[in-house]
Scaffold this motif. Sequence first.
Motif, PDB file in Angstrom:
ATOM      1  N   SER A 155       5.278 -26.794  -9.909  1.00 33.45           N
ATOM      2  CA  SER A 155       4.883 -27.646  -8.789  1.00 33.45           C
ATOM      3  C   SER A 155       4.371 -26.809  -7.630  1.00 33.45           C
ATOM      4  CB  SER A 155       6.070 -28.510  -8.332  1.00 33.45           C
ATOM      5  OG  SER A 155       7.185 -27.702  -8.018  1.00 33.45           O
ATOM      6  N   SER A 156       3.732 -27.498  -6.676  1.00 38.29           N
ATOM      7  CA  SER A 156       3.200 -26.855  -5.476  1.00 38.29           C
ATOM      8  C   SER A 156       3.511 -27.726  -4.265  1.00 38.29           C
ATOM      9  CB  SER A 156       1.680 -26.666  -5.585  1.00 38.29           C
ATOM     10  OG  SER A 156       1.339 -25.842  -6.675  1.00 38.29           O
ATOM     11  N   ASP A 157       3.654 -27.075  -3.127  1.00 38.69           N
ATOM     12  CA  ASP A 157       3.867 -27.782  -1.866  1.00 38.69           C
ATOM     13  C   ASP A 157       2.523 -27.958  -1.179  1.00 38.69           C
ATOM     14  OD1 ASP A 157       6.614 -27.741  -2.308  1.00 38.69           O
ATOM     15  OD2 ASP A 157       6.880 -25.846  -1.244  1.00 38.69           O
ATOM     16  N   GLY A 158       2.048 -29.207  -1.094  1.00 41.01           N
ATOM     17  CA  GLY A 158       0.746 -29.400  -0.488  1.00 41.01           C
ATOM     18  C   GLY A 158       0.230 -30.804  -0.647  1.00 41.01           C
ATOM     19  N   ILE A 159      -1.050 -30.910  -0.988  1.00 45.84           N
ATOM     20  CA  ILE A 159      -1.740 -32.198  -1.079  1.00 45.84           C
ATOM     21  C   ILE A 159      -2.503 -32.261  -2.391  1.00 45.84           C
ATOM     22  CG2 ILE A 159      -3.763 -31.300   0.157  1.00 45.84           C
ATOM     23  CD1 ILE A 159      -4.088 -34.123   1.370  1.00 45.84           C
ATOM     24  N   MET A 160      -2.581 -33.452  -2.969  1.00 48.35           N
ATOM     25  CA  MET A 160      -3.300 -33.634  -4.223  1.00 48.35           C
ATOM     26  C   MET A 160      -4.054 -34.958  -4.187  1.00 48.35           C
ATOM     27  SD  MET A 160      -1.805 -33.657  -8.131  1.00 48.35           S
ATOM     28  CE  MET A 160      -1.384 -31.906  -8.038  1.00 48.35           C
ATOM     29  N   PHE A 161      -5.332 -34.900  -4.491  1.00 49.77           N
ATOM     30  CA  PHE A 161      -6.156 -36.104  -4.606  1.00 49.77           C
ATOM     31  C   PHE A 161      -6.313 -36.450  -6.087  1.00 49.77           C
ATOM     32  CE2 PHE A 161      -7.453 -34.001  -0.698  1.00 49.77           C
ATOM     33  CZ  PHE A 161      -7.418 -35.041   0.212  1.00 49.77           C
ATOM     34  N   PHE A 162      -6.252 -37.735  -6.394  1.00 55.02           N
ATOM     35  CA  PHE A 162      -6.390 -38.152  -7.791  1.00 55.02           C
ATOM     36  C   PHE A 162      -7.287 -39.375  -7.883  1.00 55.02           C
ATOM     37  CE2 PHE A 162      -2.747 -40.467  -6.118  1.00 55.02           C
ATOM     38  CZ  PHE A 162      -2.940 -41.767  -6.583  1.00 55.02           C
ATOM     39  N   GLY A 163      -7.946 -39.484  -9.023  1.00 53.42           N
ATOM     40  CA  GLY A 163      -8.815 -40.622  -9.265  1.00 53.42           C
ATOM     41  C   GLY A 163      -8.820 -40.997 -10.735  1.00 53.42           C
ATOM     42  N   GLU A 164      -8.963 -42.274 -11.020  1.00 54.99           N
ATOM     43  CA  GLU A 164      -9.028 -42.767 -12.393  1.00 54.99           C
ATOM     44  C   GLU A 164     -10.151 -43.775 -12.522  1.00 54.99           C
ATOM     45  OE1 GLU A 164      -4.643 -42.942 -14.241  1.00 54.99           O
ATOM     46  OE2 GLU A 164      -4.832 -44.099 -12.383  1.00 54.99           O
ATOM     47  N   SER A 165     -10.846 -43.698 -13.627  1.00 55.32           N
ATOM     48  CA  SER A 165     -11.910 -44.657 -13.917  1.00 55.32           C
ATOM     49  C   SER A 165     -11.626 -45.275 -15.278  1.00 55.32           C
ATOM     50  CB  SER A 165     -13.272 -43.955 -13.929  1.00 55.32           C
ATOM     51  OG  SER A 165     -14.315 -44.879 -14.168  1.00 55.32           O
ATOM     52  N   PHE A 166     -11.586 -46.608 -15.330  1.00 56.52           N
ATOM     53  CA  PHE A 166     -11.177 -47.331 -16.536  1.00 56.52           C
ATOM     54  C   PHE A 166     -12.402 -47.918 -17.230  1.00 56.52           C
ATOM     55  CE2 PHE A 166      -7.928 -47.863 -13.178  1.00 56.52           C
ATOM     56  CZ  PHE A 166      -6.925 -47.086 -13.746  1.00 56.52           C
ATOM     57  N   TRP A 167     -12.632 -47.482 -18.465  1.00 57.69           N
ATOM     58  CA  TRP A 167     -13.731 -47.979 -19.281  1.00 57.69           C
ATOM     59  C   TRP A 167     -13.179 -48.609 -20.550  1.00 57.69           C
ATOM     60  CZ3 TRP A 167     -16.492 -42.570 -19.469  1.00 57.69           C
ATOM     61  CH2 TRP A 167     -16.882 -42.209 -18.178  1.00 57.69           C
ATOM     62  N   ASP A 168     -14.064 -49.341 -21.260  1.00 56.31           N
ATOM     63  CA  ASP A 168     -13.665 -49.893 -22.555  1.00 56.31           C
ATOM     64  C   ASP A 168     -13.328 -48.776 -23.539  1.00 56.31           C
ATOM     65  OD1 ASP A 168     -14.042 -52.438 -21.614  1.00 56.31           O
ATOM     66  OD2 ASP A 168     -16.074 -52.641 -22.433  1.00 56.31           O
TER      67      ASP A 168
END
Length: 396
Positions: A155-168
């Motif tokens: 693990s890390s101490d900080g910030i994390m951006f995440f994204g998900e794209s849902f397709w068929d």
Amino acid sequence: MRPTSCFIVALIGFIPALAMAVNFQDGRLQLHGFASQAIVNTSANRYFGDSTETSFDFTELGINASYQIDSRFLLSGQILVRRAGEMYDGTPSLDYALIDSTLVASPQHRFGVRLGRIKNSLGLYNDTRDVPFTRPGIFLPQVVYYDKVRNLLLSSDGIMFFGESFWDAGTLSLVLGAGQMVIDENAEWTYLGDNYAGDFEPNGPTWTASAWFTSPAERLKLGLSMTASSLAFDTAPRSLLEDGEIDFMYYIGSAQYNAQNWTLSAEYARQPLTWNDFGPFFPFDEGAIEGYYLQGEYRLGPTLQGMLRYEEGYADRHDRDGTKASALTGGTTPPFDFYSKIWTAGLRWDINTNTMLRLEYQRHQGTFALSIRENQDTSQRIKDWDVFAASISLRF
């Protein structure tokens, strides 16, 4: 006990009271825990304790909680007590503690940010490696998931951006994070080969990134993940080393296929690294750690599962037999200390939904997978050795 340890122990005692105080019926609070005890015996070398005499020094106890504030905000954390031979002494530690905020959500996309101590999304198992029920065996593949520097990569101490794209066709997930690694003495033993006078400190931010594709029902999973970091070594008076730094990048390529009765997994990891300015008494300047494995799991029945795995790891992919590295140490470290080739066969029995038994056998050639901290006398390391292990795990 140190003040931090006392605080964490007090927090462990506080969580059950918190669970009773909050209304579980609304479904917003989730509280879970697990405990695991392993027995390890080896024909030679020390592996998670004094295993040549049979070791009981691989113990894990964890409690985690999450609270859904609303549809956009989630709080979660986990406290872990982990004893693993000489590497970890059972002092309670904070595995992760974060706030997860979903900024954008729709049937097609999801985007958000996490703040706090965050699990690094590395490979198939790093996110959940601390929970015995989620691992494919008692031990993860050590040439990719190094227990000898577990905390550094976990693990890390900080910030994390995440994204998900849902397709068929499936789901595409992307993660980008920045922070600081959690450093302990195991990093010094692993990357410097001894406990020198001085300490490692973060040298700038640690960057992590990952991209994953998952088909419907998670039948196929493909991923590429990486982390890049720099560690500065601040020497103490009378140290043999000078102030220096280690720069490294760590890549993992992952693939997994799930069928009705079997799962096939494979991962390849590479870690180019450089040692800078440690002075004339430190022989290494650069290398490229490499590891890979192929693993098959077969479900023999509703409660019984078998596992077979082969893995190889090298301290330097350009020196696979370890002769060059051994020569740099003046021959005091044998060549087989710089590689590992491991066959593993395991059996899992789920007695019920909350209790699991495992049996595992490993055949090792080489000692790269070992912790130097547990095997400090190079003359006592044996090239070919066996591991017999059993564990019992509980969860709620």
